[in-house]
Enzyme design. Structure first.
Site, short mmCIF file in Angstrom:
data_model
loop_
_atom_site.label_atom_id
_atom_site.label_comp_id
_atom_site.label_asym_id
_atom_site.label_seq_id
_atom_site.Cartn_x
_atom_site.Cartn_y
_atom_site.Cartn_z
CD1 TRP A 1 -3.46 7.72 -1.89
CD2 TRP A 1 -3.27 6.25 0.16
NE1 TRP A 1 -2.40 7.25 -2.08
CE2 TRP A 1 -2.13 6.15 -0.85
CE3 TRP A 1 -3.38 5.36 1.01
CZ2 TRP A 1 -1.09 5.22 -0.73
CZ3 TRP A 1 -2.38 4.66 1.35
CH2 TRP A 1 -1.46 4.65 0.46
CD GLU B 1 -5.10 10.39 3.54
OE1 GLU B 1 -5.65 9.73 2.81
OE2 GLU B 1 -3.81 10.48 3.61
CD1 TRP C 1 5.32 5.81 -3.40
CD2 TRP C 1 3.89 7.82 -3.38
NE1 TRP C 1 5.58 6.50 -2.51
CE2 TRP C 1 4.83 7.57 -2.49
CE3 TRP C 1 3.22 8.89 -3.55
CZ2 TRP C 1 5.29 8.71 -1.54
CZ3 TRP C 1 3.29 9.80 -2.53
CH2 TRP C 1 4.36 9.77 -1.34
CG ASP D 1 -5.75 10.79 -2.74
OD1 ASP D 1 -5.15 10.28 -3.59
OD2 ASP D 1 -5.05 11.01 -1.75
CG ASP E 1 3.87 4.97 2.23
OD1 ASP E 1 3.76 3.98 3.08
OD2 ASP E 1 3.01 5.93 2.35
CD GLU E 2 3.60 9.99 2.40
OE1 GLU E 2 3.42 10.80 1.98
OE2 GLU E 2 2.79 9.36 3.19
CE1 TYR F 1 -0.70 7.40 -5.98
CE2 TYR F 1 -0.97 8.91 -3.98
CZ TYR F 1 -0.32 7.98 -4.50
OH TYR F 1 0.65 6.96 -3.81
C1 ACM Z 1 1.86 6.96 -0.72
O1 ACM Z 1 0.92 7.80 -1.25
N1 ACM Z 1 2.22 7.54 0.41
C2 ACM Z 1 2.23 5.75 -1.17
#
Ligand code: ACM
Length: 649
Positions: free
Chosen positions: A506, A508, A435, A462, A368-369, A460
């Site tokens: 996630w 962060e 995603w 997060d 990803d990204e 998600y």
């Molecule tokens: C992602 O949320 N970058 C997979």
């Protein structure tokens, strides 16, 4: 009133409705009803639940009869531990008894309806029976059984004066999907082995069976790889920062890099075994070619960029520019170099060891990204493109992914990646985790790729679940009611190829394990019901009633959860004459919202919200609180008017 209620309940029973019943003892009263004394609030909602007359009262001495089978050990231990800790009663495990209190039966003839994880749970006045084809089914049956006990069963110490009684029921239950996942990002912030075990303990109560461990990212490499010591000597450590991740001041050279950690290979083996005993698979994720700053800081020769020799593991400072959308523009090159043969040698070594450590059939390789801006100007990459006939950067990434998949396959594993791997031409055997919404998953399923759905819009965790005034700020929101709408098998998809659904956490903005729990619950209830229960069994009103029962359970278990459903949703408007107007919308029914503009803290004797509020000219603060009847349930929210003014722009 009470008679009417009783009449309604009788009607429900007579119609053999299998829906769960939420009835409070205070509404009914012991004397009036033998059937509706105990609340039934199982999450995820079982396929079928029939309430019978009578109750089961837990005796002083409890015996669990189970066939001799190593794989039943955890089901017995889990149930005994709960009962003994909360009730103080003695539980013995037996292999022979005339009339055991609780009986586990493993079918000798396969019951096709139940499959690998299904179970039948029969609570009768003097005995409880759980039947399944496999030990996993018994384990999930135990989770449902525990949820039939009064909420106090979750207490960590003996609770006095509880009537340990259960409603008599017949449950038949099995999951919609065999992959019911939660992703835990242990890279952005490191969480200890003990915390990962706690995560597993929490998730199995809601019948999740797949823990996706996001083990590597720009902020840390979390798994020991023999022969590559710098991955954990250098790559696992950053500078401790507190505040809003992403906006941190870049660390100076003299700040100690002591924040982080990693799992040794022995730790990983222990976690895998711990998970397996609880019928959870762990899928490792090594996120490459992007998100790789921790690797590059450890072994700069794996980058295309010579300046990488000066790179450090990220401590939450800004390293990407997202202003032009995805893929982002990297400010430092956090990618592995697809044109460098050393990268593939490195990956072979990593994947060989990862494949040995994790018995699960898939390895997730990220994808990803990945920013392409450093690749675009790199001579090695240009030469690769020429040699391989690659025209675009997505094709360069696809070249990398295909070579990566070959390494994964050579270790006897299946390859999975985030949905970006579909760009630039994907190998037919790659599996996809969708995603960026469900659309990539739908297309991939039609192209016969195995797909796990984990779309940002529903899954998600997060994202903020309440107003940003009460939450660590993240760029998007996901309230419980939206999470509850998650359908992992959406219209248009080929259901044969949708192998699972999962939610992603996630980290962060998550610095502690308490905050991990806060972000998971109750939204992970919604996800668990979405991946386990038949879609026609889902019902928001009923789900909320059960969720509130589970809040009591989490209180006893000392697990943190978000009370966001009790906080109003703030919407700001301008009236025709430009007056600032504030709408307060409850997420669930049955709440009253009280407010003040005079800086004092409102209670239920303050004005009650009934319609959009005009903001008094001189007011600087709106404070609100929600009540259920006479009980405050929401948080006291203090909202500066300047904040609302900004939102109206
Ligand atoms: C992602 O949320 N970058 C997979």
């Amino acid at each position: 009133m009470k008679k009417q209620l009783l009449f309604i309940i009788c009607c429900i029973l007579a119609s053999k409705s299998y829906a769960q019943t939420i009835v409070s003892e205070s509404e009914i009263g012991d004397a009036e009803s033998a059937v509706a004394q105990t609340q039934i609030a199982i999450i995820p909602e079982p396929v079928s639940l029939m309430k019978k007359t009578g109750t089961f009262i837990l005796p002083e001495n409890i015996s669990i009869l189970a066939p001799k089978n190593e794989d039943l050990k955890q089901a017995i231990a889990f149930l005994s531990d709960r009962i003994e800790k909360a009730t103080g009663k003695f539980v013995s495990s037996v292999t022979n008894a005339n009339h055991p209190t609780i009986k586990f039966i493993l079918n000798t003839q396969n019951d096709a309806q139940l499959g690998l994880e299904g179970y039948k749970l029969n609570v009768n006045p003097t005995q409880i029976v759980i039947t399944a084809n496999k030990p996993a089914g018994i384990f999930w049956g135990v989770q449902s059984l525990i949820q039939l006990f009064p909420a106090d069963i979750e207490s960590k110490e003996v609770v006095q004066n509880v009537k340990w009684k259960l409603p008599c029921v017949d449950v038949v239950d099995y999951p919609k999907l065999g992959w019911r996942g939660l992703m835990f990002d242990v890279a952005r912030h490191f969480f200890t082995k003990q915390e990962v075990k706690q995560f597993i303990d929490d998730m199995v109560r809601y019948k999740f069976n797949l823990l996706h461990l996001h083990l590597t990212d720009d902020e840390g490499w979390r798994i020991e790889i023999k022969g590559l010591p710098k991955l954990t000597e250098v790559g696992a450590w950053s500078v401790k920062k507190t505040g809003t991740f992403g906006d941190f001041i870049p660390p100076t050279a003299d700040e100690p890099r002591t924040y982080g950690g990693f799992y040794t290979q022995e730790d990983i083996k222990e976690l895998v075994q711990y998970a397996q005993e609880r019928f959870v698979n762990i899928m490792p994720e090594i996120d490459i070619p992007g998100h790789s700053l921790a690797v590059i800081a450890s072994y700069p020769e794996l980058s295309c960029t010579p300046e990488a020799v000066n790179y450090k593991v990220r401590s939450g400072e800004k390293i990407m520019d997202w202003s032009r959308g995805a893929p982002p523009t990297a400010l430092v090159d956090n990618t592995l170099c697809p044109a460098n043969e050393k990268v593939y040698v490195f990956l072979d070594s990593v994947i060989t060891q990862v494949a040995k450590l994790f018995p699960f059939e898939y390895i997730h390789m990220g994808g990803d990204e990945a920013p392409h801006n450093f690749w675009e100007k790199n001579e090695q990459v240009k030469a690769l493109m020429q040699r391989e006939g690659l025209k675009t950067m997505p094709q360069v990434q696809a070249y990398f992914e295909k070579r990566l998949e070959q390494i994964v396959i050579s270790k006897g594993k299946k390859f999975m990646g985030w949905d970006e791997i579909l760009e630039g031409g994907v190998s037919p055997t790659a599996s996809v985790m969708s995603w960026r919404g469900v659309k990539y998953g739908i297309d991939a399923s039609k192209g016969k790729h195995n797909v796990v759905m984990s779309p940002t819009d529903f899954a998600y965790l997060d994202y903020m679940q309440a107003d940003q005034i009460t939450e660590p700020k993240v760029y998007a929101s996901l309230r419980l009611n939206k999470a509850y709408q998650f359908n992992p098998i959406p219209a248009g998809a080929d259901p044969k190829f949708i192998i699972g659904g999962q939610a992603n956490l996630w980290t962060e903005q998550i610095f502690t394990f308490r905050q991990v729990q806060y972000m998971l619950w109750p939204r992970a209830f919604a996800i668990s019901e979405s991946v386990w229960s038949p879609i026609e069994k889902k019902n928001w009103t009923n789900f909320i009633a059960r969720t509130e029962e589970h809040f009591k359970r989490l209180d006893f278990a000392e697990v943190k959860y978000a009370p966001a459903i009790y906080d109003p949703i703030f919407t700001v408007k301008r009236s025709a004459d430009k007056q600032l107007m504030i709408e307060l919308t409850p997420e669930i029914d049955g709440l009253d919202i009280y407010y003040s503009f005079d800086n004092s803290s409102p209670d239920r004797f303050y004005p009650k919200y009934t319609a959009a509020l005009p903001v008094p000219k001189d007011a600087s603060m709106l404070r609100v609180i929600t009540y259920k009847g006479k009980t405050p349930v929401g948080r006291l929210i203090s909202m500066p008017i300047t904040d609302l003014q900004k939102r109206s722009r």
